[in-house]
Each structure stands twice: as structure tokens, then as C-alpha cells.
Motif scaffolding. Structure first.
Motif, PDB file in Angstrom:
ATOM      1  N   VAL A   2       0.801  -1.203  -0.004  1.00 52.64           N
ATOM      2  CA  VAL A   2       0.023   0.020   0.073  1.00 52.64           C
ATOM      3  C   VAL A   2       0.963   1.207   0.080  1.00 52.64           C
ATOM      4  O   VAL A   2       1.823   1.224   0.904  1.00 52.64           O
ATOM      5  N   THR A   3       0.806   2.070  -1.123  1.00 53.80           N
ATOM      6  CA  THR A   3       1.606   3.257  -0.900  1.00 53.80           C
ATOM      7  C   THR A   3       0.702   4.389  -0.933  1.00 53.80           C
ATOM      8  O   THR A   3      -0.398   4.501  -1.662  1.00 53.80           O
ATOM      9  N   PHE A   4       1.023   5.304  -0.110  1.00 55.69           N
ATOM     10  CA  PHE A   4       0.534   6.447   0.076  1.00 55.69           C
ATOM     11  C   PHE A   4       1.103   7.758  -0.641  1.00 55.69           C
ATOM     12  O   PHE A   4       2.191   7.993  -0.134  1.00 55.69           O
ATOM     13  N   PHE A   5       0.649   8.445  -1.614  1.00 56.44           N
ATOM     14  CA  PHE A   5       1.202   9.440  -2.352  1.00 56.44           C
ATOM     15  C   PHE A   5       0.601  10.943  -1.836  1.00 56.44           C
ATOM     16  O   PHE A   5      -0.419  10.824  -1.780  1.00 56.44           O
ATOM     17  N   ARG A   6       1.584  11.631  -1.149  1.00 56.22           N
ATOM     18  CA  ARG A   6       0.965  12.781  -0.542  1.00 56.22           C
ATOM     19  C   ARG A   6       1.557  14.094  -1.139  1.00 56.22           C
ATOM     20  O   ARG A   6       2.521  14.238  -1.693  1.00 56.22           O
ATOM     21  N   THR A   7       0.652  15.100  -1.097  1.00 61.21           N
ATOM     22  CA  THR A   7       1.050  16.321  -1.599  1.00 61.21           C
ATOM     23  C   THR A   7       1.848  16.954  -0.563  1.00 61.21           C
ATOM     24  O   THR A   7       2.865  17.962  -0.925  1.00 61.21           O
ATOM     25  N   ASN A   8       1.655  17.142   0.815  1.00 57.38           N
ATOM     26  CA  ASN A   8       2.503  17.539   1.771  1.00 57.38           C
ATOM     27  C   ASN A   8       3.988  16.637   1.961  1.00 57.38           C
ATOM     28  O   ASN A   8       3.886  15.556   1.602  1.00 57.38           O
ATOM     29  N   SER A   9       4.909  17.415   2.130  1.00 55.33           N
ATOM     30  CA  SER A   9       6.162  16.774   2.089  1.00 55.33           C
ATOM     31  C   SER A   9       6.423  15.858   3.535  1.00 55.33           C
ATOM     32  O   SER A   9       6.261  16.477   4.595  1.00 55.33           O
ATOM     33  N   SER A  10       5.977  14.575   3.529  1.00 56.33           N
ATOM     34  CA  SER A  10       6.133  13.608   4.577  1.00 56.33           C
ATOM     35  C   SER A  10       7.459  12.960   4.282  1.00 56.33           C
ATOM     36  O   SER A  10       7.779  12.671   3.382  1.00 56.33           O
ATOM     37  N   PRO A  11       8.005  12.632   5.347  1.00 48.62           N
ATOM     38  CA  PRO A  11       9.190  11.504   5.340  1.00 48.62           C
ATOM     39  C   PRO A  11       8.970  10.379   4.439  1.00 48.62           C
ATOM     40  O   PRO A  11       8.000   9.927   4.617  1.00 48.62           O
ATOM     41  N   ARG A  12       9.706  10.027   3.738  1.00 45.12           N
ATOM     42  CA  ARG A  12       9.580   8.662   3.158  1.00 45.12           C
ATOM     43  C   ARG A  12       9.859   7.897   3.861  1.00 45.12           C
ATOM     44  O   ARG A  12      11.074   7.304   4.343  1.00 45.12           O
ATOM     45  N   ASP A  13       8.938   6.822   4.573  1.00 43.57           N
ATOM     46  CA  ASP A  13       9.288   5.867   5.236  1.00 43.57           C
ATOM     47  C   ASP A  13       8.706   4.497   4.818  1.00 43.57           C
ATOM     48  O   ASP A  13       7.759   4.680   4.084  1.00 43.57           O
TER      49      ASP A  13
END
Length: 163
Positions: A98-109
Motif C-alpha cells: 500500500v503506497t500513500f502519495f501525499r502532496t505535503n512533504s512527509s518523510p519517506r518511510d
């Protein structure tokens, strides 16, 4: 005979204890999976079929997100088999990603959870890394904060781009 009965009861008690511990561990893992998969503090938006989800749509979402300060999220799910990147799938090893693509800059974890013998991977990526196949098959979410204002702005920009 008495020693045999004691040994059988000890083995039976051990098996029951290990089974109960495994059930509890799987229940905890299942609750973590449910909590991560069901996106908290976001509201799912269902787009009409007339809207093309393509790179222009992604740029529209980024623009509205920057304008309103509200994060958007795309959830892409892949359930299948692992491959060796040379065209040969490993049918014995399943893949649940499951991949969450976000507009806000979240750390790649990356979170990996094991439940019932299956491995579940949860990834966070920037929205710019989404592929067209992932975009087409993903669920679309808007953050619940400032929902009305964000939704109106998104709706206006979407109508402008369609017309």
C-alpha cells in the motif's frame, strides 16, 4: 502411566498457550494494518467518471493543496506476487503493498507488518512519484481540516479544467 499423562497435559497446555499468543499477536497486527490502511483525519472523495486522472489532474491537486494549505493523499494498493525484475514471478511469495502519495512533504518511510503469515508493506511517497497506473487505480482523499473551503476551491479548478 501418571508421568505420561502429565507429559501429554504439559504438551497440550504448551500448544494451547502458543496458539493463544499467536492469535493475540495477529489481532494486534490486524488492528495496526486497519489503522494505517483506513486513513485517519482524511475524507475520501469519489470523482465522477468524466474526470481524467492524469498528470494534469495531479498538477491541479498540487495547486489547490498549495493554495489552501490542505494536504491531499492518493492511496494505491498492489496485491500480487513478487518478481525478480527479470520477468520471472515468484508465485510462492505474495506481495501486499500500500503506497500513500501525499502532496505535503512527509518523510519517506516504510512500515512492514507481518500478520497471519503475510507481509504487508506501507510506503509514503511524494505525489510527484505516482505513475499513471497507480493514479488511475488509487483512492483519493482530502484532509478533513478546512474541508469545505478546500473542496470548493478544488471543485472550481476542476470545472475550469474540464470546460
Amino acid at each position: 502411566m501418571n508421568k505420561v499423562i502429565k507429559f501429554v497435559l504439559l504438551v497440550l497446555f504448551s500448544v494451547i498457550s502458543f496458539s493463544a499468543a499467536n492469535i493475540t499477536k495477529n489481532e494486534l497486527a490486524d488492528s495496526k494494518i486497519t489503522k494505517i490502511y483506513n486513513v485517519q483525519s482524511y475524507r475520501q472523495i469519489f470523482l465522477p467518471s468524466s474526470v481524467d486522472t492524469n498528470k494534469e489532474f495531479v498538477s491541479l491537486v498540487k495547486g489547490v493543496s498549495e493554495k489552501t494549505g490542505t494536504p491531499f493523499l492518493f492511496r494505491s494498493v498492489y496485491i500480487g506476487t513478487e518478481n525478480s525484475n527479470n520477468g520471472t514471478p515468484n508465485l510462492l511469495k505474495g506481495k501486499n503493498e500500500v503506497t500513500f502519495f501525499r502532496t505535503n512533504s512527509s518523510p519517506r518511510d516504510k512500515k512492514i507488518i507481518l500478520s497471519h503469515g503475510f507481509t504487508y508493506e506501507f510506503l509514503n511517497e511524494a505525489l510527484s512519484k505516482i505513475s499513471s497506473v497507480q493514479l488511475e487505480n488509487s483512492d483519493f482523499y482530502i484532509s478533513s481540516k478546512n474541508l469545505k473551503k478546500t473542496f470548493r476551491s478544488f471543485q472550481r479548478n476542476l470545472i475550469r479544467n474540464i470546460i
